[in-house]
Structures are given as C-alpha cells and as structure tokens.
Design a protein around this motif. Structure first.
Motif, PDB file in Angstrom:
ATOM      1  N   PHE A  14       0.859  -1.186   0.000  1.00 17.89           N
ATOM      2  CA  PHE A  14       0.000   0.000   0.000  1.00 17.89           C
ATOM      3  C   PHE A  14       0.893   1.233   0.000  1.00 17.89           C
ATOM      4  O   PHE A  14       1.789   1.370   0.846  1.00 17.89           O
ATOM      5  N   THR A  19      -4.186   5.067   1.448  1.00 15.59           N
ATOM      6  CA  THR A  19      -4.519   3.889   0.656  1.00 15.59           C
ATOM      7  C   THR A  19      -4.920   2.724   1.553  1.00 15.59           C
ATOM      8  O   THR A  19      -5.881   1.999   1.261  1.00 15.59           O
ATOM      9  N   ALA A  47      -5.737  -5.263   3.927  1.00 18.50           N
ATOM     10  CA  ALA A  47      -5.649  -3.871   4.376  1.00 18.50           C
ATOM     11  C   ALA A  47      -6.160  -3.724   5.807  1.00 18.50           C
ATOM     12  O   ALA A  47      -5.587  -2.958   6.602  1.00 18.50           O
TER      13      ALA A  47
END
Length: 454
Positions: A14, A19, A47
């Motif tokens: 990332f 992000t 994430a």
C-alpha cells in the motif's frame, strides 16, 4: 510512508496511509467510483489486518492530507489533546478496538478520551468493527446538549420536525408543524429547508416559527437551514435560534459549500452574542454526509468515510447543539443500496459519538437507490439501540420539497414505544400540559382545537 502486509504467502503493498484506510473500508459504490476501493475481499482483508497493526500514534505523524495544504488537517493536528490521548497512546488500532469493546471503556472514559482522538484514528478503528460493535460502543456514549431543552439523555429520543414546503407556503408549513407536534415531534428542532435561500424569505420563515413557538410557549428551538452567509446577513434582525451549515472534511469541500473555518468562527461568535438559549448556549447545527467530498472532487484520494469523519473535527471545534449525517441523501453513486446505507449510518453515528458529538441521523434514501422503507425500518431500529440522539420527522416520510424518502412522525412514535424512550424532558412536560401525551408517554386522543392555524 509505504505499508505492506503478507497474507497466505502473498504480500500486499500500500503506497501510503490513505490507501490502507481506503482499501480497508467495507464495500461502497463511492469509493469504487473514485478508484479507491479494494480490488477484492482478499485485498480488503489484507488492508484491515495491516491497519489493525498500526500504532495510533502513526496518525499524528503521517497526515493523509498535507498539513500545509489543508486547513482541516491543521485544525485536527493543532487541536489534538495529548493528555486526553495518553490512556490509549500505546495501542495499535486493533488493540484500540478491543479496548473500546471492554467494560473499562465506559461512558465517562469515552467522554474524557474524545478530545485526544483524531478523525483518522476513529475512522480506522470503525473499519475493523462489525455492525454490532459499532452499536455496542456508541450505545455506551451519552452526549447531552442544551438550548431551550435538553437533548441526548440516555432514556430520551428526539426528533427534528421537518415541515418543508416546495413553495415555502406559510399555511402548508404550519399544517405540517401542527401535525408533527401532535405526534410528539419537534424537540430536537423545528427546522425548515427553505425552497429559496434569499434573506427576505428566510427572515419571514424565522418570524413565523418564532411567533408560533412563543404563542404556545413551546420549549424547543427553530432553524431555517439557509446558507451561513444568508443567516449572517439577517442575524441582527431576525429571531435566529440555531445557526446551520453543511460542512465537509477537507478545505476544498468546505470551499465548494462557500465556507471556511474563519466564516464558521464568525458565525459561532455572532450566535453567542444573541444568547437566545434559556437553559444552554449550544446553538450550532451541522449536517454532513458521506460522498460530499467526492462529489466536489475535493477528497484528495481519501475514502469517503474518512473524509466524513474529518468533518466531525470541524463540527467539534464549535461545540454544536446538533449534528446529523444525511446518510442516503446524495444517492446510489456513493451508497448503492440499503446494506451500504445501513453500514454507513452506523459508522457515522459511532464515529461522531466517539469524537464527542451529539449525533443524529437522517435515515433516508433517494428513489433511484436500491433501497426501500424496509431498509429504513431496520436502520431506524439499529440507530435507536445505538443511542442516536435524534432523527427526522417528515409528513408521510416523504419530503415533497427535497424529493427524498426519510422517516415519519409515526416512525418516531414507534421507536419511542419499542425502546421505552421519551422526548426531551422539557418538551415532554409541555406535551403533557397541552394534552397531547399522557404520563406514560402515550399519545392521547386529540381535540383538533388544541392548536390552530392562526
């Protein structure tokens, strides 16, 4: 700063903190439209794992919108309370989530913590939470505000009476107000979105509302939801109670609304000078909504939910009486269906409460969204359980001026009945005095002469 996380032998990279936040966000159409969403569930989970391991302190060092390019970022950083932050300063985002769900994180602890939390910290932890987590934590937080009555007490549930009219017709507005009052609505505010935003019209509407309030000695507050510049133009001549403005989470978003922090400060000081409250001095009213920064091309590559939470830092600066997210109003380009609207509303309510704000919600959708009134019934009930301060009350749940679907006077009665909640205490006393409500909170059989259209 770059971030990465390995999942089942594959490493996800990332490019920066914004992000990670965007990819960790539960699916919504606005982020997909902006090219910010995770490509698939695997990337979203990676994430979220990456986010869970980040120390909260990272958000004080790695600014998702540069400090020198955005006044909202400067507001967030310059107003951060390090002393309030200290109890959770060593936590990661994942550890913060666990603590929020613990018995140690009670109402008092969460209220003390609020000034130490940045919007990015709050947005981050919300992305790791299930819907029930968002409800469980928000329900612990009591945020009470006062002007002419008291809104936000734990056993209370308030309603903004919204008597909008497509031609600002005085009799049409009066009829809707009386209808709402007969169902116990209007304790949060009697608030009109004017069809025209010219000062003369706004002045007339304010005078109409104030005359009506004084005639029947109603312990509530009025507001015409005109642009801040219009309100400021007439503030010395008109009976202005609450000062309204839509706000966003970036300087560019607020600029698209025709405002900045300096103008909000001027309005706040002018409102304090009026001193129209009888039991309190909180008089700012802010509305927000996920997608406003994206629709203004003012998001700086930040996901719409994080932008939304940044707007709460703007609201918090001015000690508001009311804040509400108009969650489904912008349309399916930003929140596609009922599931996305419900998730977004629970996020907004949780994040606002965690930052110390008196959060309400316009439980709503547009007619071209993949949602219906069943979805709104579900969301209304979930928000009631979560301790939402107030909702909207609109005749038939259909706003004939703004052309969207919201909640009705009957919906408010339903929620109060099933959750055993009452209106604001001063307003409840008035309802009983007028013969509208009995001591058990039940609506009485009404005499049509209780209020008139004079």
């Amino acid at each position: 700063m770059k971030y990465k996380f390995s999942l089942r032998g594959f490493t996800y990279h990332f490019n920066d903190l914004k992000t990670v936040l965007a990819k960790a966000t539960p699916q919504r159409s606005g982020d997909a439209l902006a090219g910010l969403a995770a490509e698939d569930h695997k990337e979203r989970i990676a994430a979220q794992y990456c986010l869970s391991e980040l120390p909260l302190k990272v958000f004080l060092q790695d600014h998702i919108i540069p400090y020198d390019k955005d006044e909202v970022t400067r507001l967030i950083i310059d107003n951060h309370n390090a002393e309030a932050f200290a109890p959770v300063s060593k936590f990661t985002v994942g550890e913060f989530r666990d603590w929020l769900l613990s018995y140690q994180a009670d109402c008092q602890a969460l209220r003390h913590l609020a000034p130490g939390l940045t919007p990015e910290m709050v947005a981050a932890v919300s992305k790791l939470m299930r819907n029930q987590d968002l409800i469980a934590v928000a329900s612990k937080i009591e945020i009470v505000t006062k002007f002419r009555n008291t809104v936000g007490l734990k056993d209370r549930f308030s309603v903004r009476l919204q008597p909008n009219n497509p031609s600002d017709n005085p009799k049409g507005i009066a009829a809707s107000i009386i209808d709402g009052l007969m169902y116990g609505c209007g304790d949060a505010v009697i608030g009109i979105n004017p069809a025209t935003d010219n000062p003369e019209t706004v002045h007339k509407l304010l005078k109409q509302l104030d005359d009506f309030r004084q005639q029947y000695e109603i312990p509530t507050q009025n507001c015409i939801l005109s642009h801040l510049s219009t309100t400021m133009e007439i503030i010395d001549k008109a009976p202005v109670d609450l000062i309204f403005q839509s706000i966003g989470g970036t300087e560019k978003t607020n600029s698209s609304f025709g405002i900045d922090l300096k103008l909000l400060e001027e309005a706040y000081e002018a409102g304090k000078e009026l001193d129209r409250g009888t039991i309190g001095t909180q008089m700012m009213y802010f509305e927000t909504g996920q997608g406003s920064s994206l629709s203004a091309n003012a998001h700086h590559g930040v996901d719409q939910q994080t932008c939304e939470v940044r707007s709460y830092a703007v609201a918090r600066k001015f000690n508001p009486f009311l804040v509400n997210t108009v969650v489904g109003f912008i349309g399916p380009e930003y929140l596609y269906d009922g599931k996305q609207i419900i998730r977004a509303a629970l996020e907004d309510h949780f994040c606002g409460k965690l930052m110390g704000l008196p959060m309400g919600c316009d439980v709503c959708y547009t007619n071209h969204a993949e949602a219906d009134q069943e979805d709104m019934d579900n969301l209304l009930t979930l928000l009631g359980v979560a301790g939402c301060n107030y909702i909207m009350g609109i005749p038939g749940a259909d706003d004939i001026m703004l052309n969207y679907q919201s909640t009705s006077f009957h919906d408010a009665m339903y929620l109060r009945n099933v959750l055993k909640k009452k209106p604001a205490p001063e307003f409840e006393e008035w309802l009983q005095k007028m013969g509208i409500m009995d001591e058990k909170g039940q609506r009485k059989k009404l005499d049509h002469k209780i209020l008139s259209l004079k």
